[in-house]
Design a protein around this motif. Structure first.
Motif, PDB file in Angstrom:
ATOM      1  N   GLU A 681      40.723 -17.393 -13.580  1.00  0.00           N
ATOM      2  CA  GLU A 681      41.192 -18.733 -13.225  1.00  0.00           C
ATOM      3  C   GLU A 681      42.711 -18.819 -13.118  1.00  0.00           C
ATOM      4  OE1 GLU A 681      39.340 -21.028 -16.243  1.00  0.00           O
ATOM      5  OE2 GLU A 681      37.320 -20.777 -15.394  1.00  0.00           O
ATOM      6  N   HIS A 682      43.428 -17.909 -13.778  1.00  0.00           N
ATOM      7  CA  HIS A 682      44.887 -17.980 -13.754  1.00  0.00           C
ATOM      8  C   HIS A 682      45.545 -16.844 -12.981  1.00  0.00           C
ATOM      9  CE1 HIS A 682      43.854 -20.373 -17.372  1.00  0.00           C
ATOM     10  NE2 HIS A 682      44.889 -21.094 -17.007  1.00  0.00           N
ATOM     11  N   ALA A 683      44.739 -15.896 -12.511  1.00  0.00           N
ATOM     12  CA  ALA A 683      45.328 -14.762 -11.792  1.00  0.00           C
ATOM     13  C   ALA A 683      46.104 -15.257 -10.575  1.00  0.00           C
ATOM     14  CB  ALA A 683      44.232 -13.780 -11.359  1.00  0.00           C
ATOM     15  N   ALA A 684      47.125 -14.508 -10.205  1.00  0.00           N
ATOM     16  CA  ALA A 684      48.030 -14.933  -9.123  1.00  0.00           C
ATOM     17  C   ALA A 684      47.340 -14.966  -7.773  1.00  0.00           C
ATOM     18  CB  ALA A 684      49.239 -14.017  -9.057  1.00  0.00           C
ATOM     19  N   ASP A 685      46.215 -14.257  -7.629  1.00  0.00           N
ATOM     20  CA  ASP A 685      45.519 -14.243  -6.338  1.00  0.00           C
ATOM     21  C   ASP A 685      45.057 -15.645  -5.948  1.00  0.00           C
ATOM     22  OD1 ASP A 685      45.880 -11.609  -6.091  1.00  0.00           O
ATOM     23  OD2 ASP A 685      43.772 -11.025  -6.218  1.00  0.00           O
ATOM     24  N   THR A 686      45.173 -15.976  -4.706  1.00  0.00           N
ATOM     25  CA  THR A 686      44.636 -17.215  -4.160  1.00  0.00           C
ATOM     26  C   THR A 686      43.317 -16.901  -3.466  1.00  0.00           C
ATOM     27  OG1 THR A 686      46.863 -18.086  -3.812  1.00  0.00           O
ATOM     28  CG2 THR A 686      45.055 -19.153  -2.614  1.00  0.00           C
ATOM     29  N   PRO A 687      42.225 -17.605  -3.828  1.00  0.00           N
ATOM     30  CA  PRO A 687      40.947 -17.294  -3.179  1.00  0.00           C
ATOM     31  C   PRO A 687      41.038 -17.387  -1.662  1.00  0.00           C
ATOM     32  CG  PRO A 687      40.624 -18.767  -5.043  1.00  0.00           C
ATOM     33  CD  PRO A 687      42.108 -18.652  -4.835  1.00  0.00           C
ATOM     34  N   PHE A 688      40.408 -16.431  -1.006  1.00  0.00           N
ATOM     35  CA  PHE A 688      40.276 -16.373   0.440  1.00  0.00           C
ATOM     36  C   PHE A 688      41.604 -16.069   1.156  1.00  0.00           C
ATOM     37  CE2 PHE A 688      37.523 -20.070  -1.002  1.00  0.00           C
ATOM     38  CZ  PHE A 688      36.550 -19.225  -1.495  1.00  0.00           C
ATOM     39  N   VAL A 689      42.631 -15.657   0.419  1.00  0.00           N
ATOM     40  CA  VAL A 689      43.906 -15.289   1.037  1.00  0.00           C
ATOM     41  C   VAL A 689      44.310 -13.919   0.512  1.00  0.00           C
ATOM     42  CG1 VAL A 689      46.343 -15.847   1.310  1.00  0.00           C
ATOM     43  CG2 VAL A 689      44.642 -17.688   1.272  1.00  0.00           C
ATOM     44  N   LEU A 690      44.590 -12.994   1.405  1.00  0.00           N
ATOM     45  CA  LEU A 690      44.990 -11.659   1.000  1.00  0.00           C
ATOM     46  C   LEU A 690      46.450 -11.690   0.557  1.00  0.00           C
ATOM     47  CD1 LEU A 690      44.204  -8.695   0.745  1.00  0.00           C
ATOM     48  CD2 LEU A 690      44.995  -8.346   3.077  1.00  0.00           C
ATOM     49  N   ASP A 691      46.673 -11.403  -0.731  1.00  0.00           N
ATOM     50  CA  ASP A 691      48.027 -11.461  -1.288  1.00  0.00           C
ATOM     51  C   ASP A 691      48.808 -10.193  -0.940  1.00  0.00           C
ATOM     52  OD1 ASP A 691      47.537 -13.896  -2.447  1.00  0.00           O
ATOM     53  OD2 ASP A 691      46.912 -13.047  -4.354  1.00  0.00           O
ATOM     54  N   THR A 692      50.072 -10.368  -0.679  1.00  0.00           N
ATOM     55  CA  THR A 692      50.975  -9.237  -0.481  1.00  0.00           C
ATOM     56  C   THR A 692      52.275  -9.524  -1.239  1.00  0.00           C
ATOM     57  OG1 THR A 692      50.058  -8.907   1.712  1.00  0.00           O
ATOM     58  CG2 THR A 692      52.117  -7.775   1.210  1.00  0.00           C
ATOM     59  N   PRO A 693      52.635  -8.789  -2.262  1.00  0.00           N
ATOM     60  CA  PRO A 693      51.815  -7.710  -2.841  1.00  0.00           C
ATOM     61  C   PRO A 693      50.636  -8.264  -3.631  1.00  0.00           C
ATOM     62  CG  PRO A 693      53.720  -8.095  -4.215  1.00  0.00           C
ATOM     63  CD  PRO A 693      53.898  -8.982  -3.012  1.00  0.00           C
ATOM     64  N   ASP A 694      49.598  -7.462  -3.782  1.00  0.00           N
ATOM     65  CA  ASP A 694      48.393  -7.862  -4.491  1.00  0.00           C
ATOM     66  C   ASP A 694      48.639  -7.758  -5.996  1.00  0.00           C
ATOM     67  OD1 ASP A 694      45.874  -8.608  -5.070  1.00  0.00           O
ATOM     68  OD2 ASP A 694      44.871  -7.016  -3.959  1.00  0.00           O
ATOM     69  N   THR A 695      48.477  -8.879  -6.699  1.00  0.00           N
ATOM     70  CA  THR A 695      48.765  -8.893  -8.140  1.00  0.00           C
ATOM     71  C   THR A 695      47.511  -8.865  -9.006  1.00  0.00           C
ATOM     72  OG1 THR A 695      48.870 -11.295  -8.052  1.00  0.00           O
ATOM     73  CG2 THR A 695      50.944 -10.088  -7.816  1.00  0.00           C
ATOM     74  N   ASN A 696      46.370  -8.817  -8.394  1.00  0.00           N
ATOM     75  CA  ASN A 696      45.098  -8.712  -9.103  1.00  0.00           C
ATOM     76  C   ASN A 696      44.282  -7.694  -8.337  1.00  0.00           C
ATOM     77  OD1 ASN A 696      42.522  -8.981 -10.177  1.00  0.00           O
ATOM     78  ND2 ASN A 696      42.181 -11.010  -9.295  1.00  0.00           N
ATOM     79  N   ARG A 697      44.283  -6.458  -8.817  1.00  0.00           N
ATOM     80  CA  ARG A 697      43.772  -5.368  -7.994  1.00  0.00           C
ATOM     81  C   ARG A 697      42.627  -4.628  -8.663  1.00  0.00           C
ATOM     82  NH1 ARG A 697      47.945  -1.602  -7.852  1.00  0.00           N
ATOM     83  NH2 ARG A 697      49.063  -2.788  -9.429  1.00  0.00           N
ATOM     84  N   PHE A 698      41.772  -4.066  -7.820  1.00  0.00           N
ATOM     85  CA  PHE A 698      40.747  -3.133  -8.271  1.00  0.00           C
ATOM     86  C   PHE A 698      41.367  -1.747  -8.192  1.00  0.00           C
ATOM     87  CE2 PHE A 698      37.322  -0.128  -7.499  1.00  0.00           C
ATOM     88  CZ  PHE A 698      36.399  -0.486  -8.480  1.00  0.00           C
ATOM     89  N   ALA A 699      41.704  -1.180  -9.345  1.00  0.00           N
ATOM     90  CA  ALA A 699      42.419   0.103  -9.334  1.00  0.00           C
ATOM     91  C   ALA A 699      42.472   0.652 -10.749  1.00  0.00           C
ATOM     92  CB  ALA A 699      43.843  -0.080  -8.787  1.00  0.00           C
ATOM     93  N   THR A 700      42.961   1.868 -10.854  1.00  0.00           N
ATOM     94  CA  THR A 700      43.265   2.495 -12.135  1.00  0.00           C
ATOM     95  C   THR A 700      44.738   2.889 -12.125  1.00  0.00           C
ATOM     96  OG1 THR A 700      42.558   4.630 -11.244  1.00  0.00           O
ATOM     97  CG2 THR A 700      40.934   3.373 -12.513  1.00  0.00           C
ATOM     98  N   PRO A 701      45.405   3.019 -13.281  1.00  0.00           N
ATOM     99  CA  PRO A 701      44.844   2.732 -14.616  1.00  0.00           C
ATOM    100  C   PRO A 701      44.641   1.243 -14.818  1.00  0.00           C
ATOM    101  CG  PRO A 701      47.176   3.152 -14.782  1.00  0.00           C
ATOM    102  CD  PRO A 701      46.813   3.440 -13.341  1.00  0.00           C
ATOM    103  N   SER A 702      43.760   0.900 -15.768  1.00  0.00           N
ATOM    104  CA  SER A 702      43.421  -0.503 -16.013  1.00  0.00           C
ATOM    105  C   SER A 702      44.386  -1.104 -17.022  1.00  0.00           C
ATOM    106  CB  SER A 702      41.988  -0.612 -16.548  1.00  0.00           C
ATOM    107  OG  SER A 702      41.072  -0.114 -15.592  1.00  0.00           O
ATOM    108  N   SER A 703      44.922  -2.252 -16.673  1.00  0.00           N
ATOM    109  CA  SER A 703      45.884  -2.925 -17.548  1.00  0.00           C
ATOM    110  C   SER A 703      46.018  -4.373 -17.115  1.00  0.00           C
ATOM    111  CB  SER A 703      47.251  -2.234 -17.483  1.00  0.00           C
ATOM    112  OG  SER A 703      48.202  -2.939 -18.252  1.00  0.00           O
TER     113      SER A 703
END
Length: 902
Positions: A681-703
């Protein structure tokens, strides 16, 4: 343009469309034109009531085809249709006890009706209806009068109604607005689901014939209750002076002849309630069909009589509750449909005799009920097993002890069931008086037959073990009617003990002996009730000084690596209450996951107390209050977020007739779900909009940076990071000890769920709660997938392809981290927050996934009701998109659902 007939249904706490005075559909339709549109507005039922590598769906066509996931025009439309059919059937079958009476005395003629199921007294005159809730303590009263009808801003006053006409369980009043050429028939059906109110609208108002707009019915309110509109405009709570919700006006649904759902809402002004409907495309006449309902639901026996003791024992599983009536020697089954509870069966033994005390104990799990009976003064008993097939309950087997079934041991005094295992207490085992150690018997099911598997006998010097029993999976506990401080009677001054047993294979062995805590107050009645949930055991306790103050309490024990330790001592009341050395007190406990309910005997007028656990810390949440019940001795049971409280001393239906109260308990969220929700609910990503740079990512390492809610995650790591952040009692070293890693892979978590390593596996659709993990094992490559359940599963109808014969589909809202969205985002309630459409005007025709943490909807399959093993999970699909691949449990990507336990 031609207009099609509409049905508008507002269904609340269990009622809607019903039949005419004689109970037949033909009679009902004789009052109305052949074609009609009905607004089934509010079921206003006055009753007493008070949760990795890239995860890809290889068959998904989300980006190729625009689809509507549910194939319907509104949320849950199909379930509301089924609900309306259910309501119509129940109200049609109302017995003569619901018939109305004509009142000719006094200045104004009228009609009255008593509703025995809900304790309502309704009085009808040309001025409207007044409904009063019967109560042993206080009564709530609401008056309603249809005042105006028309369009928003152009309402036409209705003339005074004609005198009411009553027949069987139906009442009618006729309203006219001669100046506008309008007529409205107001009608009521008195039935098991409550007082159903309806309005038949012969024609649209003049203001609605020539253009767009909305139709409005304005109902004047009176009485001693204050209305409060919900945020979504779909329900109204009616509050007493203390601010407690007494009644509810809710569940608005508008439906046309084709089954399409039309927009509708409820509005409030100072002294009136309005139902507003967009009737574009509708054909008249319209029918508005409300029912009167409460926030709290009270269950009474259909044949209630004084001194029945209904509520002496209670149990609940999902949408089914069973209530034992000690002196009526019966057990009553109630089924929930929507928000309404209806009596579905009365269970009695095939060979019962007067004095058997059938109903002294009850237990339920899914489609199986166990009812205990102990004969007095013969002191022998049995346990009867009943099984449900469709909607019918039938006696399946009578259970008796193998070692002398006629022995004077009070076999059946307490019962419990978990899956295919039944536990029966025999507190007088080895003695006629309170000098035997007591025992408990275990029965296991094979097919449809139950056979004795073990007899559990305490290892220490004790007595009356089996007076209370608890069972969950392979763990069982027994307690006794004991007192450790008073030489009140020979044999009653032995130390109180609770014995815990564990099963390996088919062999049971004693795992622990638990004692009351040592405190400033020396005396305890410890073990008067027991409740088990995974690794947690709650023990009902009375703490007292001889001839001095008492307190009811629960002692909570938690198991870790096979060892039980005391976790908390919880008190129902903050202060001591004078009594007689504990003998006037009892405690009743129910625990499920991280929620605990503490009931028991009258304690300063307090109802049951709710406690919640965060980490290993229990804190009081609230008391369950009701102005309608007798709190002398409250027996409690819990299933998910639903509490049932039996009050066998209740006097509303006669002195000591008894009652049972059903409450929805506020959800207690697991720590990892709290963290995951906060991040999404608080992540910087906006639904339905591709963020650049992406601040909520599917990636490793996890943090995760919890300060600004940014980070990188995968499915399993989102769970572990959220858990560690929200639960201060957990550390990375503890997780490493549990699972060999601070952030295990999904494949690893799947193995731990299946093995029960700090997880309780959930195998039935009705047992899934928010916070459970859905873990998928990718045996065909990859590290699997982990999703956190975000909401209760919801049935899908009609089914979506692929359809699997014999199964019902369920929509499951989840939070996870993935690079592949769970479907597109045409509907925010079911779409995936990570889906980015290529063309916003065609959101599901092409697009991409903004990978990372977010919400989506998966599809679960379970065996359909009425079949063997109904509710068992059989597989899943990645999304609600038609043709999204179905993965069965026997395939390459099996799933498991687990609940975290400590």
């Amino acid at each position: 343009m031609d207009r099609l007939p509409i049905q508008v249904r507002v269904i609340g706490s269990g009622a809607a469309h019903a039949a005419g005075p004689s109970g037949s559909t033909t009679d009902r339709e004789s009052h109305m034109p052949r074609h009609r549109t009905s607004i089934h507005a509010l079921l206003f039922c006055i009753t007493a009531v008070t949760s990795c590598s890239a995860e890809v769906d290889p068959a998904s066509t989300d980006s190729d085809e625009e689809t509507r996931p549910h194939g319907q025009q509104g949320p849950d439309a199909a379930s509301l249709e089924r609900r309306a059919a259910f309501i119509a059937t129940v109200q049609r079958q109302a017995s003569s006890a619901y018939n109305v009476s004509l009142n000719t005395a006094g200045a104004r003629a009228g009609v009255s009706a008593l509703n025995p199921a809900h304790g309502l007294v309704s009085e009808f005159t040309s001025a409207g209806v007044a409904v009063t809730r019967e109560s042993s303590v206080s009564a709530g009263r609401i008056t309603m009068k249809l005042a105006r009808y028309g369009c928003e801003g152009e309402l036409v006053p209705l003339d005074v109604a004609a005198e009411p006409r009553g027949s069987n369980n139906r009442v009618e009043l006729r309203h006219l607005a001669r100046s506008a050429g309008l007529s409205v028939t107001e009608w009521y059906l008195n039935g098991p689901l409550g007082l159903e109110q309806g309005f038949s609208l012969d024609s649209p108002p003049p203001c609605r014939r020539d253009g767009e707009g909305k139709v409005e019915l304005e109902i004047a309110l009176g009485g001693d209750l204050s209305p409060e509109l919900s945020e979504d405009g779909q329900s109204v709570a009616l509050l007493d002076e203390a601010g407690a919700a007494v009644l509810r006006y809710a569940d608005l649904v508008v439906q046309d002849a084709r089954g399409s759902v039309l927009p509708a809402e409820i509005k409030l002004s100072d002294a009136s309630l309005s139902i507003v409907v967009d009737d574009t495309g509708a054909a008249y006449p319209l029918e508005v069909d409300p029912l009167i309902a409460t926030e709290q639901h009270v269950l009474y026996a259909s044949n209630a009589a004084s001194n029945d003791g209904f509520g002496w024992s209670v149990a609940i599983s999902g949408n089914t509750a069973v209530v034992g009536s000690l002196d009526a020697e019966a057990a009553y089954v109630f089924v929930r449909n929507g928000a309404s509870w209806t009596q579905a069966a009365v269970l009695t033994p095939s060979d019962g005799l007067p004095g058997d005390r059938f109903g002294a104990s009850v237990a339920i799990d899914g489609d199986t009920i166990v009812v205990g009976t102990f004969s007095y003064p013969a002191n022998h008993g049995a346990a009867y097993v009943f099984a449900r097939s469709g909607n019918v309950w039938q006696e399946q087997q009578k259970l008796v002890a193998q070692d002398n079934p006629r022995r004077d041991n009070w076999f059946g005094y307490a019962v419990a069931i978990s899956g295919s295992t039944i536990m029966v207490g025999a507190p007088y085992d080895s003695g006629l008086t309170h000098d035997g150690p007591g025992a408990a018997y275990i029965f296991a099911r094979s097919g449809a037959a139950w056979a004795q598997q073990a007899k559990l006998v305490p290892s220490t010097d004790t007595f009356d073990q089996g007076s209370t029993v608890a069972l969950d999976g392979d763990t069982a506990a027994t307690g006794g009617e004991c007192d450790d401080g008073v030489d009140f009677n020979a044999g009653w001054d032995r130390p109180c003990q609770v014995h815990v047993f564990a099963r390996a294979g088919s062999t049971w062995s004693e795992q622990a002996v638990l004692y009351p805590p040592i405190g400033a107050t020396p005396h305890y009645r410890f073990g008067a009730s027991l409740s088990l949930s995974a690794e947690t055991l709650a023990v009902g306790t009375t703490v007292y000084d001889e001839r001095g103050p008492d307190r009811t309490a629960a002692v909570v024990f938690a198991r870790s690596e096979g060892a039980w330790t005391q976790q908390a001592m919880l008190y129902r009341n903050e202060v001591d209450t004078p009594d007689y050395g504990g003998w006037g007190r009892s405690a009743s406990v129910a625990v499920s996951g991280d929620r605990l309910i503490l009931g028991g005997s009258h304690d300063g007028g307090q109802g049951p107390r709710i406690f919640a656990r965060t980490g290993g810390v229990w804190t009081p949440q609230s008391k369950v209050e009701s102005s309608t019940w007798n709190t002398w001795d409250v027996r409690v049971a819990l299933s998910g977020d639903t509490l049932i409280a039996g009050t066998w001393a209740d006097g509303v239906r006669g002195e000591g007739a008894g009652a049972a109260h059903v409450f929805q308990v506020k959800e207690v969220l697991p720590a990892h779900l709290v963290g995951a929700r906060a991040f999404v609910e608080h992540a910087a990503d906006t639904p339905f909009v591709l963020d650049t740079p992406d601040t909520n990512r599917f990636a490793t390492p996890s943090s995760i940076n919890w300060t600004n809610f940014t980070g990188t995650t995968q499915g399993a790591s989102l769970f572990a990071l959220s858990l560690l952040h929200e639960d201060p009692t957990l550390t990375t070293s503890i997780l490493r000890g549990w699972w060999g890693s601070t952030s295990p892979t999904s494949t690893s978590l799947y193995g731990h769920v299946v093995a029960g390593n700090h997880f309780k596996r959930i195998s039935k659709i009705g047992d899934i709660l928010p916070g459970d993990l859905l873990v998928i094992n990718y045996t065909d490559g990859g590290s699997g997938h982990t999703a956190i359940v975000d909401a209760y599963p919801t049935a899908i109808a009609p089914a979506i392809e692929p359809v699997v014969s014999g199964t019902t589909q369920y929509s499951l809202r989840v939070i996870d981290s993935t690079s592949t969205a769970h479907g597109c985002a045409t509907d925010p309630s079911t779409g995936d927050t990570r889906w980015v459409p290529a063309d916003p005007t065609k959101p599901c025709r092409g697009g991409s996934t903004d990978g990372g943490a977010g919400r989506g909807t998966m599809r679960l399959y379970a065996i359909s009701p009425g079949q063997a093993n109904a509710g068992d999970l059989t597989g899943y699909s990645w999304s609600l998109t038609p043709s999204s691949a179905y993965f069965p449990q026997t395939g390459a990507r099996p799933h498991a659902i687990g609940r975290l336990v400590r």
